[in-house]
Design a protein around this motif. Structure first.
Motif, PDB file in Angstrom:
ATOM      1  N   ARG A  68      21.220  29.201  47.203  1.00 11.24           N
ATOM      2  CA  ARG A  68      20.931  29.512  45.506  1.00 11.24           C
ATOM      3  C   ARG A  68      21.125  30.813  45.064  1.00 11.24           C
ATOM      4  O   ARG A  68      21.651  31.084  44.020  1.00 11.24           O
ATOM      5  CB  ARG A  68      19.464  28.817  45.224  1.00 11.24           C
ATOM      6  N   VAL A  69      20.522  31.842  45.961  1.00  9.25           N
ATOM      7  CA  VAL A  69      20.513  33.308  45.531  1.00  9.25           C
ATOM      8  C   VAL A  69      21.944  33.437  45.355  1.00  9.25           C
ATOM      9  O   VAL A  69      22.555  34.189  44.672  1.00  9.25           O
ATOM     10  CB  VAL A  69      20.032  34.034  46.664  1.00  9.25           C
ATOM     11  N   VAL A 111      18.404  33.592  40.745  1.00  2.30           N
ATOM     12  CA  VAL A 111      17.120  33.161  41.331  1.00  2.30           C
ATOM     13  C   VAL A 111      16.891  34.475  42.396  1.00  2.30           C
ATOM     14  O   VAL A 111      17.905  34.899  42.873  1.00  2.30           O
ATOM     15  CB  VAL A 111      16.770  31.911  41.915  1.00  2.30           C
ATOM     16  N   GLY A 112      15.590  34.520  42.751  1.00  2.45           N
ATOM     17  CA  GLY A 112      15.512  35.224  44.037  1.00  2.45           C
ATOM     18  C   GLY A 112      15.013  34.338  45.091  1.00  2.45           C
ATOM     19  O   GLY A 112      14.864  33.203  45.099  1.00  2.45           O
ATOM     20  N   PHE A 113      14.427  35.031  46.141  1.00  2.00           N
ATOM     21  CA  PHE A 113      13.844  34.309  47.301  1.00  2.00           C
ATOM     22  C   PHE A 113      12.424  33.874  47.104  1.00  2.00           C
ATOM     23  O   PHE A 113      11.550  34.772  46.192  1.00  2.00           O
ATOM     24  CB  PHE A 113      13.928  35.115  48.504  1.00  2.00           C
ATOM     25  N   ARG A 114      11.864  32.714  47.669  1.00  4.31           N
ATOM     26  CA  ARG A 114      10.671  32.340  47.443  1.00  4.31           C
ATOM     27  C   ARG A 114       9.465  33.416  48.095  1.00  4.31           C
ATOM     28  O   ARG A 114       9.850  33.898  49.203  1.00  4.31           O
ATOM     29  CB  ARG A 114      10.583  30.915  47.898  1.00  4.31           C
ATOM     30  N   VAL A 157      17.540  43.455  48.252  1.00  5.25           N
ATOM     31  CA  VAL A 157      16.684  42.409  48.717  1.00  5.25           C
ATOM     32  C   VAL A 157      16.585  42.871  50.296  1.00  5.25           C
ATOM     33  O   VAL A 157      17.716  43.062  51.247  1.00  5.25           O
ATOM     34  CB  VAL A 157      17.716  41.322  48.691  1.00  5.25           C
ATOM     35  N   THR A 158      15.384  42.967  50.891  1.00  9.11           N
ATOM     36  CA  THR A 158      15.101  43.003  52.138  1.00  9.11           C
ATOM     37  C   THR A 158      14.417  41.967  52.864  1.00  9.11           C
ATOM     38  O   THR A 158      14.644  42.105  54.376  1.00  9.11           O
ATOM     39  CB  THR A 158      14.257  44.199  52.111  1.00  9.11           C
ATOM     40  N   THR A 159      14.274  40.889  52.515  1.00 10.65           N
ATOM     41  CA  THR A 159      13.676  39.837  53.062  1.00 10.65           C
ATOM     42  C   THR A 159      13.817  38.613  52.376  1.00 10.65           C
ATOM     43  O   THR A 159      13.805  38.569  51.184  1.00 10.65           O
ATOM     44  CB  THR A 159      12.198  39.994  53.405  1.00 10.65           C
ATOM     45  N   ASP A 160      13.958  37.351  53.304  1.00 10.40           N
ATOM     46  CA  ASP A 160      13.937  36.081  52.740  1.00 10.40           C
ATOM     47  C   ASP A 160      12.410  35.585  53.015  1.00 10.40           C
ATOM     48  O   ASP A 160      12.175  34.245  52.748  1.00 10.40           O
ATOM     49  CB  ASP A 160      14.844  35.261  53.394  1.00 10.40           C
TER      50      ASP A 160
END
Length: 397
Positions: free
Chosen positions: A185-186, A197-200, A365-368
């Motif tokens: 999605r990202v 969108v971003g990560f949850r 972005v550094t993490t999921d």
């Protein structure tokens, strides 16, 4: 240490594209877990991950100079169900001796460890033949057996090239962890084909591999076997699966994997994924037309990289192999070479996705928000503890 360099997918001529697309079976759409998968019948010839590390970095009590190779296949294998290796395929680890850590990968096959499996018996075991091909001509052959579900692990011990080699083959828990659905999605949002969108957050992030098993081939291989008559301490490793063509009887490669996240992270089109999986690393250096490289470039730019950084990222991972300098501690991103490429293999619990995301987005972005152990209170994450001894992967679900 976070990786600073990364990612290139090579150029491939139009003729090669047409040849590969003619061969690739319709049920096989891409490697690496769920990407492009449309028919579960092809999963036992579907690579998921490659791990390469010094055994002492996982278990300090073992002898020095042994390396662990792990090939995982058959993604999304549900709990308490037996799965088998294909009897119509070659599963191969391929190794290049590297003169120094900064050398451009050549894709030369100095050593190949080839596995072929027989039909399962009434106990759920499969015989297998391991062929070690060294320097293109010398072969060592050994025979072993797989471990069926809910059985004590069978550790096959062989002498190949005056070296003791151990092999486990059977079901284990999938150690990979990634909120892959949200990543797609990202990525779609970044490419303009979906909402941004971003990560949850950690309490809502979903590790798509939690609760699943894989078919694993785990090999303990002494460094001296890979060295041959040299004193090499750095190696490039990649893995392939080839399937017998019913028309010709010959084996043809359609799966390939080196570093994590290269093909499935940057290539969107299934046909291009199939092509990349079907060629050797030597093709990555081709000066011909580059439809795959063009798509990877588009993805990198959509993630916020300028032309200069995109070129650097592409150059750092060409060709796609897993490099391991055996004189330093293993761990993805623990050390880099002059091109910014990781050179210390990959351990089972390395957070390769966080490292990759940080690199691809230049730190934006550094993490999921997914980890191997998982987030307390979130049942959609988490894996069993690793085993303390070979073959190390956690017991199957």
């Amino acid at each position: 240490m976070k990786c600073k360099g990364v990612w290139k997918l090579g150029a491939i001529s139009l003729g090669l594209i047409l040849t590969v697309l003619t061969f690739v079976p319709k049920y096989v759409q891409a490697s690496d877990h769920d990407d492009g998968e449309v028919d579960t019948k092809g999963r036992n010839v579907n690579l998921t991950d490659l791990y390469v590390f010094r055994e002492q970095d996982e278990n300090p009590s073992v002898r020095q100079d042994d390396l662990i190779f792990v090939m995982n296949t058959n993604p999304r294998s549900v709990a308490r169900q037996q799965y088998f290796f294909s009897t119509n395929a070659l599963y191969e680890f391929k190794v290049t001796r590297v003169a120094n850590k900064n050398e451009t990968p050549t894709g030369k096959q100095d050593v190949t460890l080839r596995f072929q499996f027989g039909a399962p018996n009434n106990k759920g075991e499969q015989d297998f033949v391991l062929t070690a091909v060294m320097d293109g001509y010398r072969q060592e052959v050994a025979k072993g057996i797989t471990t069926p579900l809910n059985a004590n692990p069978t550790i096959n011990e062989f002498i190949l090239g005056n070296s003791r080699v151990s092999v486990f083959a059977g079901l284990r828990e999938d150690p990979f962890f990634f909120d892959v659905e949200q990543f797609f999605r990202v990525r779609a949002g970044a490419l303009g084909i979906g909402p941004a969108v971003g990560f949850r957050p950690p309490e809502k992030a979903i590790d798509f591999a939690t609760g699943y098993n894989v078919n694993a081939i785990v090999v303990r291989v002494p460094r001296k076997l890979l060295q041959g008559r040299t004193d090499t301490t750095t190696f490039d490793v990649w893995q392939t699966i080839s399937v017998r063509d019913a028309r010709t009887g010959r084996f043809r490669q359609f799966e390939r994997l080196g570093r994590p996240g290269v093909n499935e992270g940057l290539i969107v089109t299934n046909d291009l994924l199939n092509i990349f999986n079907s060629v050797p690393p030597t093709v990555d250096l081709s000066p011909a037309a580059a439809p795959i490289g063009a798509e990877a470039t588009k993805t990198l730019k959509a993630l916020g990289n300028d032309d200069q950084r995109t070129a650097a990222l592409l150059g750092a991972f060409l060709p796609d192999v897993m490099r391991i300098d055996t004189t330093v501690s293993s761990g993805y991103g623990n050390a880099l070479n002059a091109k910014g490429s990781p050179i210390t293999g990959r351990k089972l619990t390395d957070d390769v996705i966080d490292i990759t995301l940080s690199v691809l987005t230049n730190g934006k972005v550094t993490t999921d928000n997914v980890s191997y152990a998982g987030t307390p209170g979130n049942p959609a994450q988490g894996h069993k503890p690793l085993e303390r001894e070979f073959p190390y992967l956690a017991l199957p679900n």
